[in-house]
Design an enzyme around this catalytic site. Sequence first.
Site, PDB file in Angstrom:
ATOM      1  CD  GLU A  88      -1.276  -0.603   3.620  1.00 41.37           C
ATOM      2  OE1 GLU A  88      -1.947  -1.638   3.658  1.00 41.37           O
ATOM      3  OE2 GLU A  88      -1.365   0.290   4.455  1.00 41.37           O
ATOM      4  CB  CYS A 108       8.082  -5.445   8.162  1.00 47.53           C
ATOM      5  SG  CYS A 108       9.425  -4.580   8.997  1.00 47.53           S
ATOM      6  CB  CYS A 112       7.831  -2.464  15.710  1.00 47.12           C
ATOM      7  SG  CYS A 112       9.457  -1.965  15.140  1.00 47.12           S
ATOM      8  N   GLY A 155       7.413  -2.207   5.622  1.00 46.98           N
ATOM      9  CA  GLY A 155       8.773  -2.683   5.404  1.00 46.98           C
ATOM     10  C   GLY A 155       9.836  -1.850   6.091  1.00 46.98           C
ATOM     11  CB  SER A 187      11.155   6.261   8.239  1.00 45.91           C
ATOM     12  OG  SER A 187      10.956   5.916   9.586  1.00 45.91           O
ATOM     13  CB  SER A 210      11.260   4.180  14.150  1.00 43.73           C
ATOM     14  OG  SER A 210      10.611   4.540  12.962  1.00 43.73           O
ATOM     15  CG  LEU A 211      14.711   7.144  19.864  1.00 37.12           C
ATOM     16  CD1 LEU A 211      15.978   6.461  19.370  1.00 37.12           C
ATOM     17  CD2 LEU A 211      15.037   8.572  20.320  1.00 37.12           C
ATOM     18  CG  HIS A 212       8.927   4.340  18.161  1.00 40.71           C
ATOM     19  ND1 HIS A 212       8.486   5.548  17.695  1.00 40.71           N
ATOM     20  CD2 HIS A 212       8.919   3.507  17.082  1.00 40.71           C
ATOM     21  CE1 HIS A 212       8.219   5.460  16.400  1.00 40.71           C
ATOM     22  NE2 HIS A 212       8.470   4.237  16.006  1.00 40.71           N
ATOM     23  CB  CYS A 329       2.060   1.177   9.197  1.00 40.77           C
ATOM     24  SG  CYS A 329       2.967   2.669   9.079  1.00 40.77           S
TER      25      CYS A 329
END
Length: 339
Positions: A88, A108, A112, A155, A187, A210-212, A329
């Site tokens: 997508e 992917c 996460c 991905g 990213s 992407s730390l998060h 996503c």
Amino acid sequence: MSIYDLTKEQLEEYFIKNDSKKFHADQLFNWLYEKRINSWDEITNLKKEMISKLREDFSIDKLKIVNIEKDIDVNKYLFELADKEHIEAVLMRHDYGNSICISSQVGCNMGCKFCESGRRKKVRNLKTSEMVLQIMQIEEELGERISHVVVMGIGEPFDNYDNLINMFKIINDPKGLAIGARHITVSTCGLIPKVKEFSNFPLQINLAVSLHAPTDELRNMIMPINKVYPLDELIKALKEYIKKTNRRLTFEYILLEGVNDSTKNAEELANLIKGMNAYVNLIPYNQTENIEFKRTSTIQIMRFYDILKKNKINITIRKEFGSKISAACGQLRSKKEEQ
Ligand code: SAH
């Protein structure tokens, strides 16, 4: 192989190898990316034999758009690939132009915990052409130019590095899609060896990470990749990246209620990244039915924001698009596969 897999340089080599002239690469790029032909027969300025050879060696097929969901400022496209896999892409209208978020893999492997795409293991990497065509075909469907590209769909782009780099070369090429490097962002969840490699890539493409989470303990819990590339090593690699490229970095930070959104977490985050040429993009979590994480309340988002501001960290809150049309996503693809 698809003709949209080849950078102009590779196409020049192809013509030379086939006893022809390098400048045909420019001409062919013009047919593909300016005139947007759909069949080899439309080409008028190459020898018949050359066109037959191209036809033999390459496919000129585009992807199939199998579903479009439209809202005021966002369109979501579901593509079917030649092997019937689905990916997508999301088109967002901003006051500064049209930006598109594209996928880089089918599924992917990063796993996460909060991410819908990660529920489905990687099936395969996308080819360069499959990334380029997401952009081209949405432009064609819209009848408008796309000015900004972010590689933030399904991905992990740095897990598909070589195809990604060739895609950047094609979409940045003035004879290709002519999208300025500063208008392109990739990213990553933080694959350190590729961050290092990317710091040597000459185009001025933006990097987002992407730390998060601000500590290993927390990041290990929600992003398993942190066990391979822990925070101190990641931050060190990113500092080197900034020094080498002189580019500003973006940190993405999704706020998950009761997980990573406390006042203490905000202080820890500020300490972790202070002094870096970077800014934080706080992302309100896009809740999905299949995953138990909850979105942080707006008031707590504002508190978190204020603490970072007070610590002189550059920070923005991401504008939200498309929560009505399953734009989190991987949501559209999940719906399709679960039908
Ligand atoms: N693998 C890359 C790019 C794809 S994910 C990466 O990790 O950066 C793109 C961004 O969307 C990441 O920051 C990811 O953490 C975030 N994301 C994933 N699921 C989300 C959700 N449900 N709501 C908001 N952001 C999400």
